[in-house]
Design an enzyme around this catalytic site. Structure first.
Site, PDB file in Angstrom:
ATOM      1  CB  SER A 102     -24.324  60.479  58.511  1.00  0.00           C
ATOM      2  OG  SER A 102     -23.701  59.291  58.137  1.00  0.00           O
ATOM      3  CG  ASP A 243     -24.373  55.383  59.041  1.00  0.00           C
ATOM      4  OD1 ASP A 243     -25.089  54.706  58.293  1.00  0.00           O
ATOM      5  OD2 ASP A 243     -23.864  56.464  58.686  1.00  0.00           O
ATOM      6  CG  ASP A 245     -27.235  58.193  56.599  1.00  0.00           C
ATOM      7  OD1 ASP A 245     -26.331  57.539  57.168  1.00  0.00           O
ATOM      8  OD2 ASP A 245     -27.005  58.967  55.652  1.00  0.00           O
ATOM      9  CG  ASP A 247     -24.507  56.865  54.372  1.00  0.00           C
ATOM     10  OD1 ASP A 247     -24.193  56.548  55.533  1.00  0.00           O
ATOM     11  OD2 ASP A 247     -24.293  58.009  53.902  1.00  0.00           O
TER      12      ASP A 247
END
Length: 450
Positions: A102, A243, A245, A247
């Site tokens: 992440s 960010d 990834d 999400d």
């Protein structure tokens, strides 16, 4: 039961250091493949990743494990976490995997798992996986003629792009908006600019040149200064920071001011309530969301249900109580009408729809409440359980009594790093700063003495 591998968001750690090693990744593939190998159909797993250097290593190890367990593997390449959740359902896969840490630096990585319904796995399933990981897995391997196959399906990112575009209301176009977007040199570096451009926006992109080691490096939702500068430079109407990834999302208004997840949830909740689309009578957020959000919603006749930190707990509460908007202050926004996990790009589109319909600057649309002074500090520790120390407990009780009903105090260990997070909020900023400083000092002294 103590969990050895799973934290609040899958398995995470420094690459090539236990537990984030290729050996364990292969064992995860075998263990998860064993648990989800149900029925007599050809089982399949989809695997996505962000742009970390270690993603290649972990991807290949997972492929070895899943194919050894008899599952066919579809490799999606760099793609956002919410796309993996969506494609798990779209491709009728038995399991979805996202290789990502992440917002963490490139040296970290993680393994996130999704069930066939696109939701993150329950605590019970994660515990079942943990128990298998510590056992002899050789008996679980597929027979020679049942070993799985693996293939790359990079073109499936366009399924996700089309899905994202359909979440924007049909009566809204992004034409006339100049949007600066920071992809954090991460998983959305292809899909996010493409989707926004195809929806009609004038798009200026930064953070779209990943090299394996620059993910989240001075860019993205955790470092929005680069985006703020770009918004000023190109006179953008709005900045969107994702960010690693994708999400989570943070917005920068036309003046370069940062708008966090609490404000975004307020925007979406108010918009959906006006359109009679909001379910549950309010939204779901975590214990970290600002008291100002709770007061804003209350003035609108809406509620704020709080959960412990972690978007999976937000989603669980949403599912059990029929809410369709939830999220975290950090920018994880979950809109269950569209997806099963946080989706930074989809959340941004809902905010953009509100901006276009109201015809007002982002700074006006997205400033829904005045945040209560809130201070968060982290205390790093090497081992032990500082929060169980009697001196720490007494200090926390004393601080809570001082705040009374005029503020909130949240002290908790991080689920992904060896940190104690100390957060306090209330109307008196000086009091909050003193309380947090005192608590950090007490915890640090206990840590040092240990």
């Amino acid at each position: 039961m103590t969990r050895r591998y799973f934290g609040t968001d899958g398995i995470r750690g420094q690459s090539n250091v236990f537990p984030m090693t290729p050996d364990l990744a292969m064992r995860v593939g075998i263990a998860v493949g064993t648990i989800f190998r149900r029925g007599n159909h050809r089982h399949r797993v989809v695997i996505g990743k962000d742009t970390r250097l270690s993603g290649y290593m972990l991807e290949n190890a997972l492929v070895a494990g899943f194919t050894a367990a008899g599952l066919d593997v579809f490799l999606l390449g760099p793609i956002p976490t919410p796309a993996v959740a969506m494609l798990t359902r779209s491709l009728r896969a038995d399991i979805g995997v996202m290789i990502s840490a992440s917002h963490n630096p490139f040296a970290d990585n993680g393994i996130k798992l999704f069930g066939p319904d696109g939701y993150k796995l329950s605590d019970e399933l994660e515990q079942e996986i943990e128990e298998l990981l510590d056992k002899d897995l050789y008996s679980q391997l597929a027979k020679p003629d049942e070993i799985g196959r693996a293939k790359r399906v990079d073109g499936d990112i366009y399924r996700y792009i089309e899905f994202v575009k359909r979440t924007l209301p049909r009566d809204v176009t992004l034409a006339g908006l100049r949007i600066a977007i920071d992809c954090a040199n991460g998983a959305a570096y292809k899909v996010a600019p493409t989707a926004l451009w195809e929806l009609g926006a004038d798009v200026v992109t930064i953070g779209n040149t990943p090299n394996g080691t620059n993910i989240n490096l001075d860019c993205g939702s955790t470092s929005p200064d680069a985006l703020r500068k770009k918004v000023h430079e190109v006179r953008a109407d709005i900045g969107i920071a994702l960010d690693g990834d994708a999400d989570r999302v943070i917005i920068v208004d036309e003046r370069g001011e940062i708008i966090d997840g609490d404000q975004l949830m307020a925007v979406i909740a108010e918009s959906w309530a006006d359109d009679e689309k909001l379910r549950g009578g309010g939204i779901v957020a975590t214990i970290m969301s600002n008291l100002g959000l709770e007061r804003f919603l209350g003035n609108k006749g809406l509620t704020l249900a709080r959960t412990k930190v972690g978007d999976r707990y937000v989603v669980e509460h949403m599912r059990h109580h029929d809410f369709n908007v939830g999220g975290e202050q950090s920018g994880h926004i979950v809109l269950s009408d569209f997806g099963t996990t946080g989706d930074g790009l989809v959340a941004a589109l809902q905010v953009l729809a509100r901006v276009k319909r109201l015809g007002q600057p982002v700074s006006e649309v997205c400033r829904r409440f005045e945040p209560v002074p809130q201070l968060l500090r982290n205390v790093r520790f090497a081992g032990g359980k500082p929060l169980e120390d009697i001196i720490v407990r007494q200090a926390i009780d004393s601080a809570q009594a001082e705040l009374g009903g005029r503020g909130r105090l949240v002290i908790r260990p991080s689920g992904t790093e060896p940190l104690i997070r100390v957060m306090a909020e209330g109307d008196d900023r000086g009091q909050i700063e003193r309380i947090v400083g005192d608590l950090v000092g007490v915890i640090s002294n206990v840590r040092s003495a240990a």
